[in-house]
Design an enzyme around this catalytic site. Structure first.
Site: not given
Ligand code: NAP
Length: 278
Positions: A15, A66, A102, A152, A220
């Site tokens: 990170s 999350k 986000d 998908r 992203l």
């Protein structure tokens, strides 16, 4: 003693959040540190206890916690509730509050590439995972004309829209094959899948043959900073936006929640870009 912030997730060793936040604390003259903590699902309650006791002062939350972390919080902010996930925890008095930065962070990174009035935009979001949900919520919030989610696994796109399209705005779920055939209808096209991420940098989530050249195309992914998807879009004349801005802005918004101070986003961007070798 200085305050302690951090990132919880798994894996977290690559990170860029620690280097970005530690520099922001230093440059804003705030006595605080930021560390990455590799934690499993069984450790979330302990993290919440550390936040309550003051051993930790705030955290970012990343994959895969999350959603699960929400069970240990006292309040969930509205954006996080719509997105169904938390990436930032703030302690206010006795309470732990969950936010999601986000979507707002992404919007900040994109808005300067869009027309002032976004209400006529036809938008295609590729992918229907956690990040897609935040991005779709941001577009619905902005009130765009039409939002299409292609994935998908097509059912996941439909499920995502059912969950977040609370105001019955104009939306549609479709397959990747269908999105490809009507690509020339879209003003904005965003890749929210992991397709094209290092080390599989030659892959595209969708062929851009029919892209219109006035389109804004965003990915992203920030590693590599220019994906094969963005390279192809640029070659077709489109304006392109990579994932660095979203990463920096979501971090800057978390920083603001914790400290009340607005960090220097240009400085943060330079740190992240340097680290990515750009
Ligand atoms: P996720 O929840 O696991 O969702 C992954 C998505 O990618 C799903 O839609 C999945 O489709 C699709 N996908 C994966 N492999 C595929 C393939 N081979 N072909 C077609 N579709 C495929 O992941 P996420 O958390 O949303 O993250 C997605 C991406 O966004 C990652 O690259 C992540 O690094 C990036 N991201 C960037 C930021 C930033 O700050 N810039 C923030 C968050 C995430 P199925 O549903 O069919 O499996």
């Amino acid at each position: 003693m200085g305050k302690r912030f951090g990132l919880i997730g798994h894996p977290v060793e690559h990170s860029m959040s620690p280097v970005m936040h530690n520099d922001a604390f230093r440059s804003c003259q705030i006595d605080a540190t930021y560390e990455a903590f590799d934690v499993g699902a069984g450790d979330l309650e302990e993290v919440a206890e550390k936040l309550r006791s003051g051993e930790l002062d705030g955290v970012n939350v990343t994959i895969p916690h999350k959603v699960a972390i929400m069970n240990f919080l006292d309040e969930i902010d509205r954006d996080a509730e719509v997105i169904g996930a938390v990436n930032t925890i703030v302690r206010k008095g006795e309470k732990l509050i969950g936010y999601n930065t986000d979507g707002a962070g992404y919007w900040e990174s994109l808005v300067s590439y869009l027309p002032h009035d976004t209400s006529a935009l036809n938008v295609l979001v590729i992918g229907a995972g956690g990040a897609s949900r935040a991005i779709c919520a941001a577009f619905l919030n902005a009130g765009v004309a039409h939002l299409v989610v292609a994935n998908r696994t097509e059912e996941k796109a439909a499920t995502l829209l059912n969950l977040i399209n609370t105001k019955q705005q104009s939306t549609e779920a479709c397959s990747l094959a269908e999105a490809k055939t009507k690509l020339d209808q879209f003003d904005v096209v965003i890749n929210t899948t992991s397709v094209g991420m290092s080390p599989h940098t030659d892959q595209l989530p969708l062929s851009l043959d029919k892209l219109k050249k006035e389109a804004v195309v965003s990915d992203l992914i920030y590693n590599p900073m220019e994906t094969a998807f963005l390279k192809e879009a640029k070659a077709k004349g489109a304006k392109t936006v990579n994932g660095v801005g979203m990463f920096v802005n979501q971090g800057a918004l978390s920083f603001e929640h914790w400290t009340g101070v607005k960090p220097d986003r240009t400085r943060m961007t330079n740190i992240v870009t340097d680290k990515l070798g750009g």
